[in-house]
Design a protein around this motif. Structure first.
Motif, PDB file in Angstrom:
ATOM      1  N   HIS A  69       0.820  -0.780   0.283  1.00  0.00           N
ATOM      2  CA  HIS A  69       0.147  -0.678   0.024  1.00  0.00           C
ATOM      3  C   HIS A  69       0.626   1.198  -0.245  1.00  0.00           C
ATOM      4  CE1 HIS A  69      -3.521  -1.636   1.354  1.00  0.00           C
ATOM      5  NE2 HIS A  69      -3.435  -2.655   0.405  1.00  0.00           N
TER       6      HIS A  69
ATOM      7  N   ASP B 121       0.870   4.225   1.521  1.00  0.00           N
ATOM      8  CA  ASP B 121       1.022   4.794   2.601  1.00  0.00           C
ATOM      9  C   ASP B 121       2.502   4.246   3.502  1.00  0.00           C
ATOM     10  OD1 ASP B 121      -0.629   2.723   2.956  1.00  0.00           O
ATOM     11  OD2 ASP B 121      -1.893   3.546   5.386  1.00  0.00           O
ATOM     12  N   HIS B 122       2.649   2.570   3.254  1.00  0.00           N
ATOM     13  CA  HIS B 122       3.316   2.352   3.548  1.00  0.00           C
ATOM     14  C   HIS B 122       4.723   2.022   2.528  1.00  0.00           C
ATOM     15  CE1 HIS B 122       1.273   1.152   7.518  1.00  0.00           C
ATOM     16  NE2 HIS B 122       0.770   1.266   6.626  1.00  0.00           N
TER      17      HIS B 122
ATOM     18  N   HIS C 204      -5.854  -7.945   3.811  1.00  0.00           N
ATOM     19  CA  HIS C 204      -5.907  -6.403   3.657  1.00  0.00           C
ATOM     20  C   HIS C 204      -4.803  -6.498   2.770  1.00  0.00           C
ATOM     21  CE1 HIS C 204      -5.069  -2.337   4.891  1.00  0.00           C
ATOM     22  NE2 HIS C 204      -3.768  -2.462   4.907  1.00  0.00           N
TER      23      HIS C 204
ATOM     24  N   ASP D  79      -0.325  -3.387   8.834  1.00  0.00           N
ATOM     25  CA  ASP D  79      -1.491  -3.217   8.930  1.00  0.00           C
ATOM     26  C   ASP D  79      -2.887  -4.687   9.166  1.00  0.00           C
ATOM     27  OD1 ASP D  79      -1.819  -0.507   8.766  1.00  0.00           O
ATOM     28  OD2 ASP D  79      -1.660  -0.711   6.576  1.00  0.00           O
TER      29      ASP D  79
HETATM   30 ZN   LIG Z   1      -2.639  -1.037   4.376  1.00  0.00          ZN
END
Ligand SMILES: [Zn+2]
Ligand SMILES: [Zn+2]
Length: 339
Positions: A86, A88-89, A186, A205
């Protein structure tokens, strides 16, 4: 040990936890506003960065400042580990690799997912809106989604060269051996890292306090994401985790309880999705609108809500509680009576 506060305090960019785990508070877009990167330091000063965050000028600045605060240069960063693909990572991994010259590690499956989403041959920008259109999303929103997808590029560029973590072998970070645990749902190929001696767990996450990690059905990816997610939770629950270091919010100690809560939450959401089919067949979009009523304020949330509603609907189908039918290019879900 530092005490947790879910909001970013002014001027605080990192916090030190037991055994030298450094939590880095990286800014990101609403609604989450912040993600946690982590730094582990070897005895010789070499650093491992876990999940650098999304790319933006603000997040770059945080890393520049944190390295300065740690008295470290770019060259001190010896490896970058990304729990999942993702933005954001994963987003800053390429930028950090350019500065440090070090390797970026992910699971092979997570790397394949990054390629599916943003690789040179990716068709996701058009495949996702087309997929959601088949599940009833109106054209105005699919067009908005396309635009939204295209807007992600600055947060993930440049993309890193990736090496693969082998899940079966321990992985050295901060002078300690960590056990990689691969889960999904996820994000396919998501890695958590467990240190048996201390009970510390870097869980990305996979499990979050307060927030229920989004579970997504996406075209070309895992066709049973909720099943995969719940299986992963059950495996993670077996770990004697004392402190979990999540990708968002603060480190926490009630890991098994949190997993129980998440498993229950998804059973309740499955019941809610099933009851929405009681009065007749519904599209994924219609079920999404009811399940997330009042909580969707923009295309970003709609995208996650839609893929999560679909994850629940296909799980109902897998469990024999619903079936789907495609007619004239539109898919609808039916409840199976008597269940
Ligand atoms: Zn994530
Ligand atoms: Zn995240």
């Amino acid at each position: 040990m530092s005490s947790g506060n879910s909001r970013r305090e002014d001027g605080v960019r990192h916090r030190l936890w037991e055994n030298g785990v450094i939590q880095v508070l990286v800014p990101m877009a609403p609604p989450l506003l912040q993600m946690n990167g982590y730094v582990l330091r070897d005895e010789d000063g070499g650093l491992t960065v876990v999940d650098p965050g999304p790319r933006s000028r603000e997040s770059e600045k945080v890393w520049e400042e944190v390295l300065r605060e740690l008295g470290a240069s770019w060259k001190a960063v010896k490896q970058i580990v990304v729990t999942h693909h993702h933005p954001d990572h994963y987003g800053l991994a390429g930028w950090l690799q350019e500065h440090s010259g070090c390797r970026v590690w992910m699971s092979k499956r997570a790397h394949a997912e990054a390629e599916l989403m943003w690789g040179p041959a990716s068709v996701m920008e058009s495949a996702l809106p087309a997929f959601f259109a088949r599940h009833g999303m109106p054209p105005q929103q699919t067009a908005e989604l396309k635009e939204h997808q295209a807007g992600i590029w600055p947060a993930i560029s440049p993309q890193p060269e990736v090496s693969h973590v082998e899940s079966a072998r321990s992985f050295a970070m901060g002078g300690r051996e960590w056990l990689p645990v691969e889960t999904g749902g996820h994000a396919a190929g998501h890695l958590s890292f467990f240190h048996p001696g201390s009970g510390q767990l870097l869980c990305g996450d996979a499990v979050l306090p307060q927030i229920s990690p989004n579970v997504s059905l996406l075209p070309g990816s895992d066709p049973e994401p909720l099943r995969t997610f719940m299986d992963g939770l059950s495996r993670l629950r077996e770990l004697p985790a004392r402190t979990a270091f999540p990708g968002h919010r603060e480190p926490f100690g009630y890991f098994a309880d949190r997993i129980d809560r998440l498993l229950l939450h998804h059973e309740e959401r499955l019941d809610a999705a099933e009851s929405l089919l009681a009065d007749g067949p519904r599209s994924g979009y219609e079920v999404c609108g009811e399940l997330f009523r009042g909580r969707i304020t923009g295309i970003h949330q709609l995208r996650f809500a839609m893929s999560e509603a679909l994850a629940h609907l296909v799980e109902l189908e897998r469990r024999g509680r619903a079936f789907l039918e495609e007619k004239n290019g539109e898919i609808r879900f039916f409840r199976i009576d008597g269940c």
